[in-house]
Design a protein around this motif. Structure first.
Motif, PDB file in Angstrom:
ATOM      1  N   GLY A  11      63.723  19.682 103.984  1.00  0.00           N
ATOM      2  CA  GLY A  11      64.498  19.329 102.801  1.00  0.00           C
ATOM      3  C   GLY A  11      63.739  18.558 101.741  1.00  0.00           C
ATOM      4  O   GLY A  11      63.819  18.882 100.562  1.00  0.00           O
ATOM      5  N   VAL A  12      62.998  17.549 102.144  1.00  0.00           N
ATOM      6  CA  VAL A  12      62.304  16.725 101.151  1.00  0.00           C
ATOM      7  C   VAL A  12      61.247  17.515 100.395  1.00  0.00           C
ATOM      8  O   VAL A  12      60.902  17.158  99.272  1.00  0.00           O
ATOM      9  N   ASP A  13      60.739  18.581 100.975  1.00  0.00           N
ATOM     10  CA  ASP A  13      59.704  19.387 100.313  1.00  0.00           C
ATOM     11  C   ASP A  13      60.278  20.418  99.354  1.00  0.00           C
ATOM     12  O   ASP A  13      59.735  20.631  98.274  1.00  0.00           O
ATOM     13  N   THR A  14      61.352  21.098  99.764  1.00  0.00           N
ATOM     14  CA  THR A  14      61.765  22.294  99.003  1.00  0.00           C
ATOM     15  C   THR A  14      63.248  22.393  98.672  1.00  0.00           C
ATOM     16  O   THR A  14      63.648  23.356  98.007  1.00  0.00           O
ATOM     17  N   ARG A  15      64.076  21.445  99.119  1.00  0.00           N
ATOM     18  CA  ARG A  15      65.521  21.594  98.924  1.00  0.00           C
ATOM     19  C   ARG A  15      65.896  21.784  97.459  1.00  0.00           C
ATOM     20  O   ARG A  15      66.698  22.650  97.120  1.00  0.00           O
ATOM     21  N   LYS A  16      65.360  20.987  96.576  1.00  0.00           N
ATOM     22  CA  LYS A  16      65.758  21.026  95.162  1.00  0.00           C
ATOM     23  C   LYS A  16      64.930  22.020  94.343  1.00  0.00           C
ATOM     24  O   LYS A  16      65.106  22.119  93.139  1.00  0.00           O
ATOM     25  N   THR A  17      64.046  22.741  94.986  1.00  0.00           N
ATOM     26  CA  THR A  17      63.206  23.692  94.255  1.00  0.00           C
ATOM     27  C   THR A  17      63.351  25.085  94.866  1.00  0.00           C
ATOM     28  O   THR A  17      64.385  25.714  94.731  1.00  0.00           O
ATOM     29  N   PHE A  18      62.329  25.539  95.533  1.00  0.00           N
ATOM     30  CA  PHE A  18      62.281  26.903  96.040  1.00  0.00           C
ATOM     31  C   PHE A  18      63.468  27.262  96.929  1.00  0.00           C
ATOM     32  O   PHE A  18      64.089  28.313  96.771  1.00  0.00           O
ATOM     33  N   THR A  19      63.798  26.413  97.886  1.00  0.00           N
ATOM     34  CA  THR A  19      64.860  26.747  98.842  1.00  0.00           C
ATOM     35  C   THR A  19      66.215  26.869  98.154  1.00  0.00           C
ATOM     36  O   THR A  19      67.004  27.739  98.514  1.00  0.00           O
ATOM     37  N   ASP A  20      66.491  26.028  97.162  1.00  0.00           N
ATOM     38  CA  ASP A  20      67.742  26.157  96.411  1.00  0.00           C
ATOM     39  C   ASP A  20      67.822  27.515  95.720  1.00  0.00           C
ATOM     40  O   ASP A  20      68.870  28.168  95.734  1.00  0.00           O
ATOM     41  N   HIS A  21      66.726  27.946  95.123  1.00  0.00           N
ATOM     42  CA  HIS A  21      66.693  29.249  94.452  1.00  0.00           C
ATOM     43  C   HIS A  21      66.868  30.388  95.463  1.00  0.00           C
ATOM     44  O   HIS A  21      67.600  31.343  95.209  1.00  0.00           O
ATOM     45  N   LEU A  22      66.190  30.273  96.592  1.00  0.00           N
ATOM     46  CA  LEU A  22      66.308  31.288  97.636  1.00  0.00           C
ATOM     47  C   LEU A  22      67.740  31.358  98.164  1.00  0.00           C
ATOM     48  O   LEU A  22      68.313  32.444  98.307  1.00  0.00           O
ATOM     49  N   TYR A  23      68.327  30.222  98.438  1.00  0.00           N
ATOM     50  CA  TYR A  23      69.698  30.151  98.949  1.00  0.00           C
ATOM     51  C   TYR A  23      70.664  30.822  97.965  1.00  0.00           C
ATOM     52  O   TYR A  23      71.502  31.640  98.357  1.00  0.00           O
ATOM     53  N   THR A  24      70.529  30.499  96.695  1.00  0.00           N
ATOM     54  CA  THR A  24      71.389  31.088  95.663  1.00  0.00           C
ATOM     55  C   THR A  24      71.204  32.601  95.596  1.00  0.00           C
ATOM     56  O   THR A  24      72.180  33.350  95.498  1.00  0.00           O
ATOM     57  N   ALA A  25      69.956  33.056  95.686  1.00  0.00           N
ATOM     58  CA  ALA A  25      69.687  34.500  95.647  1.00  0.00           C
ATOM     59  C   ALA A  25      70.316  35.204  96.854  1.00  0.00           C
ATOM     60  O   ALA A  25      70.877  36.293  96.709  1.00  0.00           O
ATOM     61  N   LEU A  26      70.236  34.587  98.025  1.00  0.00           N
ATOM     62  CA  LEU A  26      70.845  35.191  99.221  1.00  0.00           C
ATOM     63  C   LEU A  26      72.369  35.290  99.054  1.00  0.00           C
ATOM     64  O   LEU A  26      72.968  36.318  99.372  1.00  0.00           O
ATOM     65  N   LEU A  27      72.978  34.212  98.559  1.00  0.00           N
ATOM     66  CA  LEU A  27      74.430  34.231  98.329  1.00  0.00           C
ATOM     67  C   LEU A  27      74.805  35.285  97.300  1.00  0.00           C
ATOM     68  O   LEU A  27      75.805  35.996  97.469  1.00  0.00           O
ATOM     69  N   ASN A  28      74.008  35.391  96.228  1.00  0.00           N
ATOM     70  CA  ASN A  28      74.277  36.386  95.185  1.00  0.00           C
ATOM     71  C   ASN A  28      74.185  37.813  95.712  1.00  0.00           C
ATOM     72  O   ASN A  28      74.802  38.720  95.158  1.00  0.00           O
ATOM     73  N   GLU A  29      73.432  38.025  96.782  1.00  0.00           N
ATOM     74  CA  GLU A  29      73.332  39.340  97.421  1.00  0.00           C
ATOM     75  C   GLU A  29      74.484  39.579  98.406  1.00  0.00           C
ATOM     76  O   GLU A  29      74.546  40.608  99.057  1.00  0.00           O
ATOM     77  N   GLY A  30      75.362  38.587  98.527  1.00  0.00           N
ATOM     78  CA  GLY A  30      76.508  38.730  99.422  1.00  0.00           C
ATOM     79  C   GLY A  30      76.205  38.383 100.866  1.00  0.00           C
ATOM     80  O   GLY A  30      76.971  38.735 101.762  1.00  0.00           O
ATOM     81  N   LEU A  31      75.099  37.695 101.109  1.00  0.00           N
ATOM     82  CA  LEU A  31      74.712  37.336 102.467  1.00  0.00           C
ATOM     83  C   LEU A  31      75.263  35.964 102.851  1.00  0.00           C
ATOM     84  O   LEU A  31      75.094  34.985 102.122  1.00  0.00           O
TER      85      LEU A  31
END
Length: 175
Positions: free
Chosen positions: A24-44
């Motif tokens: 979390g401290v490394d990527t939560r507010k950057t890459f991982t947030d974007h990845l998470y949003t993209a996965l949700l947007n794909e309906g996953l």
């Protein structure tokens, strides 16, 4: 782009399409947030930890359950991933589940060289050494042995996952 089908297998009933493992401290507010949003947007349906979840020495039942009930796993390796006992435990559990199934595992090497993970050099070596030194100070012999066994388990999992094909993202614009 990798496409995950959100339909569930008839032989297994999964609660999540993707389990997202990251430091979390490394990527939560950057890459991982974007990845998470993209996965949700794909309906996953995607499991990721909640910032407010209480952390302890051992991985919780909720996380074990989510790992087991996920159709696939995405592990975002970052500079400090191996500094977290929690992340290493998630990784070991995921690798155990993967070795007993045909589920998809996608490692993402975010500003980390996969060979550092495979060879356990660089920041990975430093983190494992830190854990080993801490575990060696355990006064209870049985507990110390269990902790040192964890290190072996983590090392095996790191080697296995680094031998998989994944995505390497390092200093890329719009990566």
């Amino acid at each position: 782009m990798l496409k995950l089908n959100s339909t569930h297998s008839s032989s297994e009933n999964f609660k999540y399409d993707v389990f997202l493992s990251f430091r979390g401290v490394d990527t939560r507010k950057t890459f991982t947030d974007h990845l998470y949003t993209a996965l949700l947007n794909e309906g996953l349906v995607t499991f990721r930890d909640d910032e407010e979840m209480e952390r302890g020495e051992e991985i919780t039942y909720e996380f074990e359950n989510a790992i087991q009930q996920s159709k696939s796993w995405v592990i975002v390796f970052s500079t400090n991933y191996a500094c977290s006992r929690w992340c290493l435990e998630e990784l070991a559990l995921i690798m155990e589940r993967r070795n007993n199934s045909k589920r998809l595992l996608l490692p993402v090497f975010y500003h980390v060289d996969p060979s550092d993970i495979r060879k356990q050099s660089g920041c990975i070596s430093e983190a494992l050494h830190m854990h080993e030194e801490k575990f060696k100070r355990e006064v209870n012999d049985a507990r110390r042995k269990d902790l040192m066994d964890k290190i072996k388990r983590w090392r095996t999992a790191l080697t296995q996952v680094a031998n998989l094909t994944g995505l390497t993202l390092a200093n890329e614009t719009n990566g």
